[in-house]
Design a protein around this motif. Structure first.
Motif, mmCIF file in Angstrom:
data_model
loop_
_atom_site.group_PDB
_atom_site.id
_atom_site.type_symbol
_atom_site.label_atom_id
_atom_site.label_comp_id
_atom_site.label_asym_id
_atom_site.label_seq_id
_atom_site.Cartn_x
_atom_site.Cartn_y
_atom_site.Cartn_z
ATOM 1 N N ASP A 28 16.613 105.609 31.583
ATOM 2 C CA ASP A 28 17.526 104.591 32.122
ATOM 3 C C ASP A 28 18.270 105.069 33.364
ATOM 4 N N ARG A 29 18.307 106.358 33.588
ATOM 5 C CA ARG A 29 19.032 106.912 34.741
ATOM 6 C C ARG A 29 18.131 107.215 35.925
ATOM 7 N N LEU A 30 16.862 106.852 35.854
ATOM 8 C CA LEU A 30 15.940 107.163 36.953
ATOM 9 C C LEU A 30 16.310 106.415 38.227
ATOM 10 N N ARG A 31 16.723 105.180 38.121
ATOM 11 C CA ARG A 31 17.183 104.361 39.257
ATOM 12 C C ARG A 31 16.304 104.509 40.499
ATOM 13 N N GLY A 32 15.063 104.124 40.358
ATOM 14 C CA GLY A 32 14.169 104.152 41.508
ATOM 15 C C GLY A 32 13.441 105.462 41.708
ATOM 16 N N GLU A 33 13.827 106.507 40.991
ATOM 17 C CA GLU A 33 13.138 107.798 41.093
ATOM 18 C C GLU A 33 11.771 107.679 40.424
ATOM 19 N N ASP A 34 10.802 108.361 40.958
ATOM 20 C CA ASP A 34 9.446 108.348 40.414
ATOM 21 C C ASP A 34 9.430 109.071 39.066
ATOM 22 N N PHE B 265 8.100 102.907 29.139
ATOM 23 C CA PHE B 265 7.798 104.324 28.942
ATOM 24 C C PHE B 265 6.397 104.508 28.377
ATOM 25 N N GLU B 266 6.002 103.676 27.431
ATOM 26 C CA GLU B 266 4.648 103.756 26.871
ATOM 27 C C GLU B 266 3.594 103.531 27.948
ATOM 28 N N ALA B 267 3.844 102.591 28.841
ATOM 29 C CA ALA B 267 2.907 102.341 29.934
ATOM 30 C C ALA B 267 2.840 103.553 30.868
ATOM 31 N N PHE B 268 3.988 104.150 31.136
ATOM 32 C CA PHE B 268 4.020 105.352 31.977
ATOM 33 C C PHE B 268 3.220 106.477 31.324
ATOM 34 N N VAL B 269 3.449 106.714 30.044
ATOM 35 C CA VAL B 269 2.759 107.788 29.335
ATOM 36 C C VAL B 269 1.256 107.523 29.312
ATOM 37 N N ALA B 270 0.868 106.275 29.073
ATOM 38 C CA ALA B 270 -0.561 105.943 29.044
ATOM 39 C C ALA B 270 -1.222 106.258 30.381
ATOM 40 N N GLY B 271 -0.516 106.036 31.468
ATOM 41 C CA GLY B 271 -1.092 106.265 32.787
ATOM 42 C C GLY B 271 -0.993 107.695 33.286
ATOM 43 N N ALA B 272 0.050 108.410 32.883
ATOM 44 C CA ALA B 272 0.315 109.717 33.485
ATOM 45 C C ALA B 272 0.042 110.908 32.576
ATOM 46 N N SER B 273 -0.063 110.690 31.290
ATOM 47 C CA SER B 273 -0.142 111.838 30.380
ATOM 48 C C SER B 273 -1.407 112.665 30.567
ATOM 49 N N GLY B 274 -2.523 112.045 30.907
ATOM 50 C CA GLY B 274 -3.752 112.806 31.110
ATOM 51 C C GLY B 274 -3.632 113.802 32.243
ATOM 52 N N LEU C 188 4.417 121.961 26.126
ATOM 53 C CA LEU C 188 5.123 121.775 27.393
ATOM 54 C C LEU C 188 5.176 120.300 27.775
ATOM 55 N N LEU C 189 4.044 119.613 27.644
ATOM 56 C CA LEU C 189 3.982 118.201 27.995
ATOM 57 C C LEU C 189 4.880 117.372 27.086
ATOM 58 N N THR C 190 4.848 117.638 25.807
ATOM 59 C CA THR C 190 5.682 116.885 24.866
ATOM 60 C C THR C 190 7.157 117.025 25.210
ATOM 61 N N LEU C 191 7.590 118.246 25.486
ATOM 62 C CA LEU C 191 8.999 118.472 25.823
ATOM 63 C C LEU C 191 9.370 117.827 27.153
ATOM 64 N N ALA C 192 8.479 117.911 28.137
ATOM 65 C CA ALA C 192 8.754 117.289 29.441
ATOM 66 C C ALA C 192 8.837 115.774 29.314
ATOM 67 N N LEU C 193 7.944 115.176 28.524
ATOM 68 C CA LEU C 193 7.990 113.724 28.328
ATOM 69 C C LEU C 193 9.218 113.311 27.542
ATOM 70 N N ALA C 194 9.629 114.114 26.576
ATOM 71 C CA ALA C 194 10.843 113.805 25.817
ATOM 72 C C ALA C 194 12.063 113.809 26.734
ATOM 73 N N GLU C 195 12.143 114.779 27.629
ATOM 74 C CA GLU C 195 13.269 114.830 28.567
ATOM 75 C C GLU C 195 13.212 113.662 29.547
ATOM 76 N N THR C 196 12.021 113.286 29.949
ATOM 77 C CA THR C 196 11.872 112.138 30.848
ATOM 78 C C THR C 196 12.304 110.860 30.140
ATOM 79 N N TYR C 197 11.923 110.698 28.885
ATOM 80 C CA TYR C 197 12.328 109.511 28.123
ATOM 81 C C TYR C 197 13.837 109.464 27.953
ATOM 82 N N ALA C 198 14.440 110.624 27.691
ATOM 83 C CA ALA C 198 15.886 110.674 27.501
ATOM 84 C C ALA C 198 16.641 110.237 28.753
ATOM 85 N N SER C 199 16.052 110.449 29.911
ATOM 86 C CA SER C 199 16.725 110.077 31.167
ATOM 87 C C SER C 199 16.127 108.819 31.792
#
Length: 167
Positions: A61-67, A16-25, A48-59
């Protein structure tokens, strides 16, 4: 068993940290475009970004191949739509010409900004945008065209009438 859960949690956090580092900008820029705030003064976009990233982090483990970027962008757009609804009423009815906004996008309604940013900046297909917003694709096409026209050809401010020189 406990060590395995700890290592999985550590791996999840690293991913998740790697994802945030690459996508947050880019996601912050998208949020800033949506809120029509200045890039250096964008508290609503950051929230808005903080809340969206929090929801993404919460899910995560359930991404299962989803971007994960697509998931975070959808959450960002949904959060913006809901906040605009609560702040301005139904999307598209209010919210034009916010005096505190410096962006050219401030001339657009929240719905127009959302569709324009998803379609032109994020490159989301018309059908996907329509499905996410619950609108017909033709309506999305029309709103995007109207928003683009408004940006390219802004309404002219009335020119002041020159005062007559005293005789």
């Amino acid at each position: 068993m406990r060590e395995r859960h700890e290592s999985q949690a550590a791996r999840r956090e690293r991913e998740f940290e790697a994802f945030v580092a690459g996508a947050s900008g880019r996601l912050l820029h998208t949020a800033t475009l949506l809120t029509a705030e200045a890039p250096d003064a964008n508290p609503r976009a950051r929230r808005l970004l903080t809340l969206a990233l929090a929801e993404t982090y919460a899910s995560w483990d359930r991404l299962r191949g989803e971007d994960p970027y697509d998931r975070a962008r959808r959450r960002l757009a949904t959060r913006f739509a809901h906040s605009a609804w609560h702040r301005y009423g139904p999307l598209g009815r209010l919210g034009r010409h916010r005096p505190d906004a410096v962006s050219a996008l401030a001339a657009l309604s929240p719905q127009e900004r959302l569709i324009l940013v998803l379609r032109l900046y994020e490159g989301v297909a018309e059908e996907q945008t329509a499905a996410q917003l619950g609108l017909p694709a033709e309506r999305v096409r029309m709103i995007c065209a109207r928003a683009t026209t408004t940006l390219l050809h802004p309404p002219q401010e009335p020119t002041p009438t020159p005062l007559a020189a005293p005789s």
